[in-house]
Scaffold this motif. Structure first.
Motif, short mmCIF file in Angstrom:
data_model
loop_
_atom_site.label_atom_id
_atom_site.label_comp_id
_atom_site.label_asym_id
_atom_site.label_seq_id
_atom_site.Cartn_x
_atom_site.Cartn_y
_atom_site.Cartn_z
N THR A 263 13.69 -11.41 -1.57
CA THR A 263 13.21 -11.20 -0.45
C THR A 263 11.85 -11.80 -0.16
O THR A 263 10.97 -11.76 0.94
N GLY A 264 11.15 -10.59 -1.72
CA GLY A 264 9.48 -11.16 -1.27
C GLY A 264 9.13 -11.30 -2.99
O GLY A 264 9.84 -11.67 -3.83
N ILE A 265 8.22 -10.28 -3.37
CA ILE A 265 8.35 -10.65 -4.67
C ILE A 265 7.37 -9.07 -4.90
O ILE A 265 6.60 -8.64 -3.32
N TYR A 266 7.08 -8.66 -5.74
CA TYR A 266 7.15 -7.23 -6.18
C TYR A 266 5.72 -6.54 -6.00
O TYR A 266 5.47 -5.30 -4.94
N TYR A 267 4.66 -7.49 -6.06
CA TYR A 267 3.15 -7.25 -5.79
C TYR A 267 2.90 -7.92 -4.27
O TYR A 267 1.31 -7.50 -3.68
N ASP A 268 3.50 -8.00 -3.88
CA ASP A 268 3.44 -8.21 -1.88
C ASP A 268 3.89 -7.68 -1.34
O ASP A 268 5.11 -6.62 -0.83
N ALA A 269 2.53 -6.75 -0.89
CA ALA A 269 3.55 -4.43 -0.48
C ALA A 269 2.76 -4.92 1.56
O ALA A 269 2.95 -4.34 2.32
N THR A 270 2.67 -6.69 1.93
CA THR A 270 3.03 -6.79 3.36
C THR A 270 4.35 -6.68 3.65
O THR A 270 3.93 -7.14 4.87
N LYS A 271 5.47 -7.14 3.12
CA LYS A 271 6.16 -7.89 3.54
C LYS A 271 7.09 -6.51 2.40
O LYS A 271 6.77 -6.72 1.58
N PRO A 272 8.94 -6.35 3.25
CA PRO A 272 9.58 -6.40 1.69
C PRO A 272 9.76 -6.74 0.91
O PRO A 272 9.66 -8.43 1.07
N SER A 273 10.73 -6.52 -0.30
CA SER A 273 10.80 -6.82 -1.28
C SER A 273 11.77 -6.88 -1.93
O SER A 273 12.33 -5.03 -1.02
N ASP A 274 12.85 -7.21 -2.71
CA ASP A 274 13.98 -6.92 -3.00
C ASP A 274 13.64 -5.22 -3.89
O ASP A 274 14.42 -4.23 -4.66
N LEU A 275 12.85 -5.12 -5.11
CA LEU A 275 11.93 -4.36 -5.78
C LEU A 275 12.25 -2.69 -4.35
O LEU A 275 12.83 -2.20 -4.83
N GLU A 276 11.32 -3.00 -3.50
CA GLU A 276 10.85 -2.43 -2.57
C GLU A 276 12.39 -1.45 -2.19
O GLU A 276 12.73 -0.70 -1.88
N SER A 277 13.49 -2.60 -2.09
CA SER A 277 14.97 -1.73 -1.84
C SER A 277 15.42 -0.96 -2.31
O SER A 277 15.80 -0.33 -2.47
N LEU A 278 15.53 -2.02 -4.02
CA LEU A 278 16.22 -1.12 -4.96
C LEU A 278 15.66 0.50 -5.22
O LEU A 278 15.71 1.30 -5.24
N ILE A 279 13.98 0.49 -4.67
CA ILE A 279 13.54 1.76 -4.82
C ILE A 279 13.50 2.83 -3.39
O ILE A 279 14.00 3.94 -3.33
#
Length: 333
Positions: A89-105
Motif C-alpha cells: 500500500t505504501g511504506i511504514y515511514y510515509d505518513a502522507t498516505k496509508p500503509s500496510d502497517l498503519e492498516s494493521l495498527i
C-alpha cells in the motif's frame, strides 16, 4: 515472477525467501514479459523506475525496507539483513498516505495469546538490548560514560533528556511530515521544556561511521548540549535519560519499550496512537493503541524474518536469539 530494476535488491541474501517468489532484474522499462508485481526500495528516488513500470502495466508495486531488527553490522557496510518489510500500500515511514502497517495498527484486534507473545518479545529485546543495528558496544565509552553515570548517581533528582538526530535527507523525514526545521524546533523545545536537565544529542550511527551527515551537530554545540557522537548501543543511553525527543527515528519506539516519555516532532509509525506526545496530527490515526498492539503489528505481522543459516523464513523469537548470539560471538555484547 517479480520484477526489479535495482541490482542492489537482486543481490539481497535470501530475497526469494523474503518475497515468496523469484525476482528478475531488468535495466529497461521495456521488460518484455508478464510479471506478477514490481519491487523497489521503499519510495525513495531509486524506486521511481519500478513505480512507473508498475503503474504503466497495472501491477502492484511492492515497497521493500529493512526490518526493525535488521542485523548486527550496518547495512551500509554490507551486513546481511535478518528481517525485511514488504508493503503493498505504501511504506511504514510515509505518513502522507496509508500503509500496510498503519492498516494493521488501525485494525488491531489481537487475542490475549498474541499480545502475550508481543510482551514476551519486547521483554527479550530489552533483555538482549537489541536495536535495528547491533554492532556497537553496550556501554557509553570514555569521558561520556563517566559523565553520564556520575551525574545520575550523585543526584537522584537530576534529569537528562535525549534528543535524537537523524541522517540528512533521509526519506523518513520528509515523508514523516518533517524537515530540517523540525530538528531545530525539537532541540529548542527539549531545552525549553527541561531547563534544569542535561540535554544529550545522539548522532545517528551512519553519521558516526562517516557515511552520512546529520542535522544537529553544530546547533547542539552552540547551545551547550552534550554531544554523544560515539557509536554505542542505544539501550546504554536510554538507561541514562528520563525523556526522549525524536523526529521520526525508530529509537523513539525503543524508548517506549524502555518505558520512557517520548515526544515526536514528525509522524513515525508509532505516533498518533496515544503512546507519544505529538507535535503533529495524522487524521487517519487518533485511535488509542497499546504498546503491545503496535509492537505486534510492526514487529510480528509486518516484518518478515530470515534464517541466515539456510535462508528460510524464520520468526521474531529465533531472530532475537540469533542476533544475541552473533553479537556475543563478535564481542559486542
Amino acid at each position: 515472477m517479480l520484477l526489479t530494476f535495482s541490482q542492489g535488491i537482486k543481490r539481497i541474501s535470501g530475497l526469494t525467501a523474503f518475497l515468496g517468489s523469484p525476482v528478475q532484474y531488468r535495466y529497461s522499462l521495456h521488460a518484455g514479459r508478464h510479471y506478477s508485481g514490481v519491487v523497489g526500495w521503499g519510495f525513495k528516488p531509486t524506486s521511481v523506475k519500478a513505480q512507473a513500470y508498475a503503474k504503466k502495466h497495472d501491477l502492484p508495486y511492492i515497497a521493500l525496507e529493512d526490518g526493525f531488527l535488521r542485523s548486527v553490522g550496518l547495512g551500509v557496510n554490507g551486513a546481511p539483513g535478518r528481517s525485511m518489510v514488504l508493503d503493498f500500500t505504501g511504506i511504514y515511514y510515509d505518513a502522507t498516505k496509508p500503509s500496510d502497517l498503519e492498516s494493521l495498527i488501525l485494525n488491531a484486534n489481537y487475542t490475549s495469546e498474541q499480545l502475550e507473545r508481543a510482551c514476551a518479545a519486547i521483554a527479550l529485546i530489552k533483555t538482549h538490548r537489541l536495536s535495528k543495528y547491533n554492532h556497537a558496544p553496550d556501554r557509553c565509552p570514555g569521558s561520556i560514560r563517566t559523565d553520564l553515570k556520575s551525574k545520575v548517581k550523585s543526584d537522584v533528582n537530576s534529569e537528562r533528556v535525549l534528543v535524537v538526530d537523524q541522517t540528512y535527507g533521509d526519506a523518513s523525514i520528509e515523508l514523516g511530515c518533517a524537515d530540517a526545521a523540525s530538528f531545530e524546533r525539537m532541540l529548542l523545545k527539549a531545552i525549553g521544556d527541561n531547563p534544569d536537565a542535561e540535554v544529550v544529542v545522539k548522532t545517528h550511527p551512519d553519521v558516526v561511521a562517516g557515511k552520512k551527515q546529520g542535522y544537529l551537530h553544530h546547533l547542539a554545540l552552540q547551545l551547550g548540549c552534550t554531544l554523544l557522537s560515539e557509536d554505542v548501543n542505544p539501550w546504554a543511553i536510554l538507561d541514562q535519560v528520563n525523556k526522549v525527543y525524536v523526529v521520526t527515528s525508530q529509537l523513539g519506539f525503543e524508548a517506549l519499550m524502555a518505558g520512557k516519555e517520548v515526544h515526536c516532532f514528525g509522524m513515525p509509525f508509532y505516533a498518533g496512537w496515544g503512546l507519544t506526545t505529538d507535535l503533529l496530527i495524522c487524521e487517519r490515526r487518533g485511535h488509542k493503541r497499546s504498546l503491545a498492539e503496535v509492537f505486534y503489528a510492526a514487529y510480528i505481522e509486518y516484518c518478515r524474518y530470515l534464517d541466515l543459516q539456510d535462508f528460510t523464513l524464520s520468526n521474531i523469537e529465533n531472530t532475537i536469539a540469533a542476533l544475541a548470539e552473533e553479537r556475543g560471538v563478535n564481542g559486542n555484547s
